[in-house]
Motif scaffolding. Structure first.
Motif, PDB file in Angstrom:
ATOM      1  N   GLU A  13      36.939  46.986  32.459  1.00 12.55           N
ATOM      2  CA  GLU A  13      37.490  48.146  32.590  1.00 12.55           C
ATOM      3  C   GLU A  13      35.637  49.295  32.774  1.00 12.55           C
ATOM      4  O   GLU A  13      35.967  49.284  33.415  1.00 12.55           O
ATOM      5  CB  GLU A  13      38.029  48.382  31.315  1.00 12.55           C
ATOM      6  CG  GLU A  13      39.767  48.591  31.294  1.00 12.55           C
ATOM      7  CD  GLU A  13      40.196  49.099  30.262  1.00 12.55           C
ATOM      8  OE1 GLU A  13      40.148  50.201  30.422  1.00 12.55           O
ATOM      9  OE2 GLU A  13      41.425  48.266  30.146  1.00 12.55           O
ATOM     10  N   PHE A  14      35.084  48.670  31.188  1.00 11.76           N
ATOM     11  CA  PHE A  14      33.519  48.935  31.688  1.00 11.76           C
ATOM     12  C   PHE A  14      32.829  49.138  33.157  1.00 11.76           C
ATOM     13  O   PHE A  14      31.989  49.863  33.512  1.00 11.76           O
ATOM     14  CB  PHE A  14      32.669  48.755  30.755  1.00 11.76           C
ATOM     15  CG  PHE A  14      31.027  49.382  30.152  1.00 11.76           C
ATOM     16  CD1 PHE A  14      30.707  50.155  30.627  1.00 11.76           C
ATOM     17  CD2 PHE A  14      30.373  48.451  31.094  1.00 11.76           C
ATOM     18  CE1 PHE A  14      29.390  50.667  30.391  1.00 11.76           C
ATOM     19  CE2 PHE A  14      28.925  48.204  31.023  1.00 11.76           C
ATOM     20  CZ  PHE A  14      28.479  49.537  30.145  1.00 11.76           C
ATOM     21  N   ALA A  15      32.791  47.394  33.476  1.00 11.10           N
ATOM     22  CA  ALA A  15      32.700  47.168  34.866  1.00 11.10           C
ATOM     23  C   ALA A  15      32.950  47.717  36.071  1.00 11.10           C
ATOM     24  O   ALA A  15      31.848  47.988  36.488  1.00 11.10           O
ATOM     25  CB  ALA A  15      32.314  45.718  35.027  1.00 11.10           C
ATOM     26  N   ALA A  16      34.044  48.552  36.338  1.00 15.85           N
ATOM     27  CA  ALA A  16      34.700  49.360  37.075  1.00 15.85           C
ATOM     28  C   ALA A  16      34.475  50.892  36.896  1.00 15.85           C
ATOM     29  O   ALA A  16      34.861  51.137  38.335  1.00 15.85           O
ATOM     30  CB  ALA A  16      35.953  48.479  36.850  1.00 15.85           C
ATOM     31  N   LEU A  17      33.450  51.065  35.839  1.00 10.30           N
ATOM     32  CA  LEU A  17      34.113  52.414  35.891  1.00 10.30           C
ATOM     33  C   LEU A  17      32.591  53.226  36.159  1.00 10.30           C
ATOM     34  O   LEU A  17      31.595  52.370  37.331  1.00 10.30           O
ATOM     35  CB  LEU A  17      33.248  53.263  34.752  1.00 10.30           C
ATOM     36  CG  LEU A  17      34.083  53.282  33.406  1.00 10.30           C
ATOM     37  CD1 LEU A  17      34.343  53.519  31.932  1.00 10.30           C
ATOM     38  CD2 LEU A  17      35.547  53.725  33.926  1.00 10.30           C
ATOM     39  N   PRO A  18      32.821  54.795  37.377  1.00 12.81           N
ATOM     40  CA  PRO A  18      31.396  54.914  38.030  1.00 12.81           C
ATOM     41  C   PRO A  18      30.306  54.632  37.880  1.00 12.81           C
ATOM     42  O   PRO A  18      30.544  56.768  37.422  1.00 12.81           O
ATOM     43  CB  PRO A  18      32.338  55.982  39.377  1.00 12.81           C
ATOM     44  CG  PRO A  18      33.374  56.407  38.171  1.00 12.81           C
ATOM     45  CD  PRO A  18      34.086  55.022  37.265  1.00 12.81           C
TER      46      PRO A  18
END
Length: 166
Positions: free
Chosen positions: A123-128
């Protein structure tokens, strides 16, 4: 500060949208943050080997100068320590009436024996996020992991209040 000082604790997503809000009692205020007591108000739920129950006591540390907040979770019946839980966040906005933070998805769960579990990495990796925000978030995770890295780690004997002295 009055013993009856209450604040709203407000969790936001990276867009600034409010995700959750609850009341907490201010235990102490510091130049760089606040310590709040709140009680779990959701239905009982298993959470990575820890069972959270309505009425469990949370002692919560919020910082205006750090990229995380930290919860010390205690059993509602015995007050025994269940775990520590840290949210990687932007620094909190702390006022007289509210403590608001932007959750960056990445979390750290620490069991009473010191064992650690990093949560929500995908989820962290997918955040902008900007490169700078990612670097701050990862540095915050590293700082938190080091708090429990050695036997006799500070939080095991000093508690959350000790974090405000560092």
């Amino acid at each position: 500060m009055s013993a009856d000082e209450w604040v709203w604790v407000i969790k936001k997503d990276v867009t600034g949208r409010e995700m959750w809000r609850y009341r907490g009692r201010v235990v102490a205020r510091y130049p760089c943050g606040a310590l709040v007591e709140a009680f779990f108000d959701r239905e009982e739920m298993p959470f990575f080997g820890v069972v959270l129950r309505p009425g469990d006591r949370f002692l919560e540390a919020y910082f205006s100068d750090r990229w995380y907040n930290l919860f010390e979770i205690h059993d509602r019946d015995t007050d025994a320590l269940k775990a520590w839980y840290a949210n990687i966040t932007r620094p909190a906005e702390i006022s007289v009436e509210a403590i608001a933070y932007v959750d960056l998805a990445l979390d750290l769960l620490v069991y009473p024996d010191g064992q650690q579990k990093v949560l929500d990495e995908a989820e962290f990796a997918a955040l902008p996020l900007t490169v700078d925000e990612r670097l701050h978030a990862l540095a915050a995770l590293g700082e938190l992991q080091s708090l429990w890295a050695a036997p006799g780690a500070p939080l095991r004997w000093q508690g959350l209040r000790g974090l405000f002295a560092t």
